[in-house]
Design an enzyme around this catalytic site. Structure first.
Site, short mmCIF file in Angstrom:
data_model
loop_
_atom_site.label_atom_id
_atom_site.label_comp_id
_atom_site.label_asym_id
_atom_site.label_seq_id
_atom_site.Cartn_x
_atom_site.Cartn_y
_atom_site.Cartn_z
N ASP A 28 0.95 -1.15 -0.24
CA ASP A 28 0.09 0.12 -0.02
C ASP A 28 0.72 1.22 -0.07
O ASP A 28 1.88 1.26 0.71
CB ASP A 28 -0.94 0.04 1.32
CG ASP A 28 -2.15 0.87 1.07
OD1 ASP A 28 -3.29 0.41 1.06
OD2 ASP A 28 -1.80 2.32 1.06
N ILE A 29 0.65 2.09 -0.71
CA ILE A 29 1.29 3.58 -0.82
C ILE A 29 1.16 4.29 0.45
O ILE A 29 2.04 4.99 0.68
CB ILE A 29 0.76 4.45 -2.04
CG1 ILE A 29 1.72 5.20 -2.49
CG2 ILE A 29 -0.73 5.07 -1.73
CD1 ILE A 29 1.56 5.83 -3.97
N ASN A 85 -13.10 -3.82 2.17
CA ASN A 85 -13.91 -2.45 2.35
C ASN A 85 -14.90 -2.67 1.03
O ASN A 85 -14.27 -2.42 0.20
CB ASN A 85 -13.28 -1.06 2.61
CG ASN A 85 -12.28 -1.26 3.82
OD1 ASN A 85 -12.78 -1.38 4.74
ND2 ASN A 85 -11.31 -0.69 3.85
N GLY A 91 -15.77 2.68 3.74
CA GLY A 91 -14.66 3.69 3.34
C GLY A 91 -13.93 3.17 2.25
O GLY A 91 -12.87 3.62 2.00
N GLN A 92 -14.70 2.34 1.46
CA GLN A 92 -13.77 1.92 0.11
C GLN A 92 -13.47 2.99 -0.62
O GLN A 92 -14.40 4.03 -1.01
CB GLN A 92 -14.86 1.06 -0.62
CG GLN A 92 -14.34 0.63 -2.09
CD GLN A 92 -14.88 -0.54 -2.75
OE1 GLN A 92 -16.06 -0.67 -2.41
NE2 GLN A 92 -14.17 -0.74 -3.73
N SER A 93 -12.34 3.26 -1.00
CA SER A 93 -11.85 4.67 -1.94
C SER A 93 -11.34 4.33 -3.24
O SER A 93 -11.44 5.01 -4.17
CB SER A 93 -10.87 5.13 -1.11
OG SER A 93 -9.55 4.54 -0.87
N HIS A 98 -10.21 -5.38 -3.35
CA HIS A 98 -8.79 -5.57 -2.97
C HIS A 98 -9.02 -6.10 -1.58
O HIS A 98 -9.78 -5.75 -0.94
CB HIS A 98 -7.96 -4.41 -2.85
CG HIS A 98 -8.43 -3.28 -2.48
ND1 HIS A 98 -9.33 -2.39 -3.16
CD2 HIS A 98 -8.43 -2.54 -1.34
CE1 HIS A 98 -9.82 -1.51 -2.61
NE2 HIS A 98 -9.24 -1.38 -1.49
N HIS A 100 -6.92 -6.16 1.88
CA HIS A 100 -5.83 -5.52 2.75
C HIS A 100 -5.51 -6.64 3.62
O HIS A 100 -6.02 -7.38 4.27
CB HIS A 100 -6.48 -4.35 3.65
CG HIS A 100 -6.89 -3.25 3.06
ND1 HIS A 100 -6.44 -2.09 2.84
CD2 HIS A 100 -8.19 -2.98 2.25
CE1 HIS A 100 -6.86 -1.17 2.22
NE2 HIS A 100 -8.03 -1.58 2.06
P1 5GP Z 1 -9.76 1.11 0.19
O1 5GP Z 1 -10.01 2.34 1.05
O2 5GP Z 1 -10.36 1.33 -0.96
O3 5GP Z 1 -10.30 0.02 1.34
O4 5GP Z 1 -8.27 0.98 0.08
C1 5GP Z 1 -7.48 1.62 -0.91
C2 5GP Z 1 -6.15 1.58 -0.71
O5 5GP Z 1 -5.47 1.76 -1.70
C3 5GP Z 1 -5.65 2.66 0.44
O6 5GP Z 1 -5.06 1.78 1.71
C4 5GP Z 1 -4.80 3.40 -0.27
O7 5GP Z 1 -3.72 3.97 0.45
C5 5GP Z 1 -4.17 2.62 -1.39
N1 5GP Z 1 -3.81 3.29 -2.50
C6 5GP Z 1 -4.30 4.30 -3.12
N2 5GP Z 1 -3.86 4.53 -4.44
C7 5GP Z 1 -2.45 3.73 -4.54
C8 5GP Z 1 -1.45 3.77 -5.39
O8 5GP Z 1 -1.46 4.43 -6.33
N3 5GP Z 1 -0.61 2.74 -5.10
C9 5GP Z 1 -0.74 1.82 -4.22
N4 5GP Z 1 0.14 1.02 -3.71
N5 5GP Z 1 -1.63 1.99 -3.03
C10 5GP Z 1 -2.75 2.84 -3.38
#
Ligand code: 5GP
Ligand code: ZN
Length: 112
Positions: A28-29, A85, A91-93, A98, A100
């Protein structure tokens, strides 16, 4: 093409932890734990709400890969958390499914 499809296609760089024909795992970034890896299918599935019966084996594979990545990162015995998520309340973004994989510190329960 979505962000994670671009990562799967190597159009956007990521630190890859594991890869096979159907899945890719990358760090994760913005890690929220010492180990924070995302496991995705190479096939675009928007969220768990959008997975179909035909995706069952693939969903199972994501979980199996998550465990392998946790073990590879040295987190199997001490324990780790796997999270998917789905939608606004979770909070899916990023709208490509995916898993985690979080480890390296104790995790609170219930989650926030
Ligand atoms: P969500 O909030 O949808 O469950 O998780 C999305 C995750 O993707 C977040 O933890 C966020 O830090 C990660 N993420 C978003 N953009 C990027 C990216 O460009 N590269 C990587 N490696 N992770 C990303
Ligand atoms: Zn995608």
């Amino acid at each position: 093409m979505c962000l994670f499809c671009k990562i799967a296609n190597k159009e956007i760089p990521a630190k890859i932890a594991a890869e096979d024909d159907d899945t890719i795992a990358f760090h994760d970034i913005n890690p929220v734990a010492p180990t924070h890896v995302l496991v995705i299918p190479k096939k675009h599935i928007t969220s768990l709400n959008d997975a179909t019966e035909a995706d069952q084996a693939l969903l199972g594979k994501l979980i199996a890969v998550a465990q392998r990545v946790a073990a590879q990162e040295g987190r199997a015995l001490e324990g780790f958390r796997t999270v998917i998520n789905t939608g606004p309340n979770a909070g899916q973004s990023v709208f490509h499914i995916h898993v985690h994989v979080l480890g390296g510190r104790p995790m609170a329960w219930p989650p926030g």
